[in-house]
Scaffold this motif. Sequence first.
Motif, mmCIF file in Angstrom:
data_model
loop_
_atom_site.group_PDB
_atom_site.id
_atom_site.type_symbol
_atom_site.label_atom_id
_atom_site.label_comp_id
_atom_site.label_asym_id
_atom_site.label_seq_id
_atom_site.Cartn_x
_atom_site.Cartn_y
_atom_site.Cartn_z
ATOM 1 N N ALA A 63 43.809 32.875 28.663
ATOM 2 C CA ALA A 63 44.925 33.808 28.808
ATOM 3 C C ALA A 63 44.568 35.184 28.261
ATOM 4 C CB ALA A 63 46.156 33.249 28.081
ATOM 5 N N GLN A 64 43.908 35.217 27.106
ATOM 6 C CA GLN A 64 43.522 36.488 26.492
ATOM 7 C C GLN A 64 42.526 37.237 27.376
ATOM 8 O OE1 GLN A 64 42.804 36.702 22.121
ATOM 9 N NE2 GLN A 64 40.694 37.198 22.704
ATOM 10 N N LEU A 65 41.578 36.513 27.951
ATOM 11 C CA LEU A 65 40.586 37.139 28.819
ATOM 12 C C LEU A 65 41.193 37.575 30.146
ATOM 13 C CD1 LEU A 65 37.742 34.605 28.054
ATOM 14 C CD2 LEU A 65 37.531 37.072 27.694
ATOM 15 N N ALA A 66 42.048 36.719 30.719
ATOM 16 C CA ALA A 66 42.637 37.025 32.019
ATOM 17 C C ALA A 66 43.534 38.249 31.957
ATOM 18 C CB ALA A 66 43.426 35.828 32.534
ATOM 19 N N ALA A 67 44.189 38.465 30.815
ATOM 20 C CA ALA A 67 45.039 39.640 30.673
ATOM 21 C C ALA A 67 44.212 40.924 30.678
ATOM 22 C CB ALA A 67 45.846 39.542 29.379
ATOM 23 N N THR A 68 42.965 40.847 30.215
ATOM 24 C CA THR A 68 42.080 42.011 30.178
ATOM 25 C C THR A 68 41.312 42.185 31.485
ATOM 26 O OG1 THR A 68 41.813 41.692 27.786
ATOM 27 C CG2 THR A 68 40.209 43.105 28.890
ATOM 28 N N TYR A 69 40.965 41.068 32.115
ATOM 29 C CA TYR A 69 40.185 41.109 33.363
ATOM 30 C C TYR A 69 40.947 40.376 34.474
ATOM 31 C CZ TYR A 69 36.593 42.128 29.866
ATOM 32 O OH TYR A 69 35.893 42.654 28.819
ATOM 33 N N PRO A 70 42.004 40.992 35.000
ATOM 34 C CA PRO A 70 42.854 40.319 35.998
ATOM 35 C C PRO A 70 42.272 40.368 37.406
ATOM 36 C CG PRO A 70 43.730 42.504 35.540
ATOM 37 C CD PRO A 70 42.523 42.336 34.648
ATOM 38 N N THR A 71 41.182 39.648 37.597
ATOM 39 C CA THR A 71 40.548 39.613 38.910
ATOM 40 C C THR A 71 40.147 38.186 39.231
ATOM 41 O OG1 THR A 71 38.810 40.614 40.262
ATOM 42 C CG2 THR A 71 38.233 40.029 37.997
ATOM 43 N N SER A 72 39.758 37.924 40.459
ATOM 44 C CA SER A 72 39.356 36.580 40.850
ATOM 45 C C SER A 72 38.057 36.186 40.152
ATOM 46 C CB SER A 72 39.167 36.503 42.368
ATOM 47 O OG SER A 72 40.400 36.594 43.040
ATOM 48 N N GLY A 73 37.946 34.886 39.830
ATOM 49 C CA GLY A 73 36.693 34.382 39.291
ATOM 50 C C GLY A 73 36.789 33.715 37.944
ATOM 51 N N GLY A 74 37.854 33.959 37.175
ATOM 52 C CA GLY A 74 38.010 33.290 35.888
ATOM 53 C C GLY A 74 36.853 33.545 34.949
ATOM 54 N N THR A 75 36.350 32.482 34.320
ATOM 55 C CA THR A 75 35.326 32.619 33.287
ATOM 56 C C THR A 75 34.011 33.132 33.851
ATOM 57 O OG1 THR A 75 36.378 30.874 31.995
ATOM 58 C CG2 THR A 75 34.108 31.366 31.451
ATOM 59 N N TYR A 76 33.786 32.999 35.146
ATOM 60 C CA TYR A 76 32.597 33.625 35.736
ATOM 61 C C TYR A 76 32.618 35.129 35.472
ATOM 62 C CZ TYR A 76 29.469 35.665 39.171
ATOM 63 O OH TYR A 76 28.485 36.413 39.771
ATOM 64 N N VAL A 77 33.773 35.745 35.694
ATOM 65 C CA VAL A 77 33.918 37.182 35.453
ATOM 66 C C VAL A 77 33.892 37.480 33.960
ATOM 67 C CG1 VAL A 77 35.471 39.156 35.688
ATOM 68 C CG2 VAL A 77 35.177 37.565 37.597
ATOM 69 N N TYR A 78 34.611 36.672 33.167
ATOM 70 C CA TYR A 78 34.685 36.936 31.725
ATOM 71 C C TYR A 78 33.303 36.822 31.088
ATOM 72 C CZ TYR A 78 39.375 35.321 33.066
ATOM 73 O OH TYR A 78 40.564 35.107 33.710
ATOM 74 N N GLY A 79 32.544 35.805 31.486
ATOM 75 C CA GLY A 79 31.211 35.635 30.931
ATOM 76 C C GLY A 79 30.304 36.806 31.269
ATOM 77 N N ARG A 80 30.381 37.293 32.506
ATOM 78 C CA ARG A 80 29.574 38.448 32.902
ATOM 79 C C ARG A 80 29.949 39.678 32.099
ATOM 80 N NH1 ARG A 80 26.493 38.504 37.572
ATOM 81 N NH2 ARG A 80 26.687 40.773 37.585
ATOM 82 N N VAL A 212 48.014 37.779 41.141
ATOM 83 C CA VAL A 212 49.187 37.648 40.273
ATOM 84 C C VAL A 212 49.783 39.019 40.000
ATOM 85 C CG1 VAL A 212 49.966 36.967 37.969
ATOM 86 C CG2 VAL A 212 48.339 35.528 39.208
ATOM 87 N N ARG A 213 51.099 39.108 40.133
ATOM 88 C CA ARG A 213 51.793 40.356 39.785
ATOM 89 C C ARG A 213 51.869 40.497 38.264
ATOM 90 N NH1 ARG A 213 55.469 38.233 43.697
ATOM 91 N NH2 ARG A 213 56.915 37.744 41.999
ATOM 92 N N ASP A 214 51.714 41.731 37.761
ATOM 93 C CA ASP A 214 51.796 42.014 36.330
ATOM 94 C C ASP A 214 50.965 41.002 35.532
ATOM 95 O OD1 ASP A 214 52.476 43.079 33.895
ATOM 96 O OD2 ASP A 214 54.528 42.297 33.888
ATOM 97 N N PRO A 215 49.645 40.924 35.781
ATOM 98 C CA PRO A 215 48.824 39.848 35.222
ATOM 99 C C PRO A 215 48.794 39.781 33.700
ATOM 100 C CG PRO A 215 47.460 41.575 36.195
ATOM 101 C CD PRO A 215 48.873 41.853 36.620
ATOM 102 N N LYS A 216 48.892 40.920 33.016
ATOM 103 C CA LYS A 216 48.837 40.890 31.552
ATOM 104 C C LYS A 216 50.003 40.105 30.962
ATOM 105 C CE LYS A 216 46.100 45.030 30.671
ATOM 106 N NZ LYS A 216 46.000 46.300 29.920
ATOM 107 N N ARG A 217 51.109 40.107 31.661
ATOM 108 C CA ARG A 217 52.278 39.352 31.205
ATOM 109 C C ARG A 217 52.355 37.981 31.862
ATOM 110 N NH1 ARG A 217 57.467 38.935 33.407
ATOM 111 N NH2 ARG A 217 59.147 38.510 31.908
ATOM 112 N N THR A 218 52.073 37.919 33.146
ATOM 113 C CA THR A 218 52.299 36.707 33.918
ATOM 114 C C THR A 218 51.302 35.600 33.587
ATOM 115 O OG1 THR A 218 53.263 37.952 35.749
ATOM 116 C CG2 THR A 218 52.407 35.756 36.252
ATOM 117 N N ILE A 219 50.009 35.928 33.512
ATOM 118 C CA ILE A 219 48.998 34.889 33.334
ATOM 119 C C ILE A 219 49.149 34.146 32.004
ATOM 120 C CG2 ILE A 219 46.520 34.457 33.100
ATOM 121 C CD1 ILE A 219 46.049 36.623 35.193
#
Length: 424
Positions: A63-80, A212-219
């Motif tokens: 959740a903490q990562l997705a709020a900062t990087y709201p794009t497709s890919g999940g941990t693949y994106v966060y790890g990069r 997702v709309r408003d990803p920092k809040r929604t995710i």
Amino acid sequence: MTNPQSLARRLGTFDASVIGLGSMIGAGVFAAFTPAAAAAGSGLLVGLVVAAVVAFCNATSSAQLAATYPTSGGTYVYGRERLGPWSGFLAGWGFVIGKTASAAAMAMTFAAYAAPPGWERPVAITAVIVLAAVNYHGVTRTAGLTRVLVVLVLAALATAVAACWGGSAPDPARILGDGLLAHGWYGILQSAGLLFFAFAGYARIATMGEEVRDPKRTIPRAISIALGITIIVYAVIAVTLLASIGPERVAANATPLAAAVESGTMPWAGPVVRVGAAIAALGALLALIAGLGRTSLAMAREHDLPHWLSAVHPRYKVPHRAEVTLAVVICAIITVADLRGAIGFSSFGVLIYYLIANIAAYTQPDMDRRYPKALQILGAAACVALVATLPPLSVGLGILMFAAGIILRLIRIRTTAHPKRGQI
């Protein structure tokens, strides 16, 4: 102007939560308790608590990562972004390979309940094709169908619990069996690793962050809601199963919830449970296909998978080439799939995925931090411990899977004439 290769933000908190619920409840209630009971007996209750704690730690990191990087890919994106391309690749590879096998297992679970003898594999393949077509036509259709499936599954589970406790008079003494620690802590941790497979669906919310709309809040809200409801449902089902038929019969039966209902005084509820199991498997499969498509999209954008897969449909705004390709691969796996073995294999890949997520979240600066670093340390340590206690065959296959991915990426890097800066 909107980038034509971007996905459309159409999901609110409710729809995102439902997609997470559809992923978790379908995968766990009807698939994970049997091998967990075989590993730990009644100690699966302790394993369930351990798995829930690990899932919570991982969920807060996601959740903490997705709020900062709201794009497709999940941990693949966060790890990069946080750790470098290799970490991202390992996370994405573990997710795509492990969850592709899991999708085949969910299709086979559906067929086991819905198909006549001898027709299981053709029915499973048909289910994959139909649900891939639903995903192909847009994420709002995915969310809409998932809403219906989740309601039906929860209704079937409520019927099962009511039939067990109201009709067959379960014996609470069976819950403890030979004792919670009869199989030792190794068995308990192994059951936790297997049950973790059932919680991993909340990753689907993060992997769909670009929609997702408003990803920092929604995710973060959607992940917390979906995980909280799932923990409650699993705890109720686990206690009901143990009280109704005991840990030995749970371990010996591939469909323990149906067996618990049919052994009581309300056997009419058995078909309801079987229909609910089939629907739950469909819900999990639907969400798996959606999450796999988005992670494959992200990897293809960075050339960690063939770049051809990064196309987004101009009308439906979905990664249509990735989803079609994955559907073909899932159908191929179904022809040789082992239903129960896929759980441990999937758990290995997903635990590595979340290990990287926890490490990535730990490195985030204070301005992006929502949860204390202690949760990320606990989550990472727990992922390592659960990987080490998975069945040896699952660990061996998982190591081979990652070794193959590393070799393929090294070959790709060395055969690229002019790799992008920072590629390695």
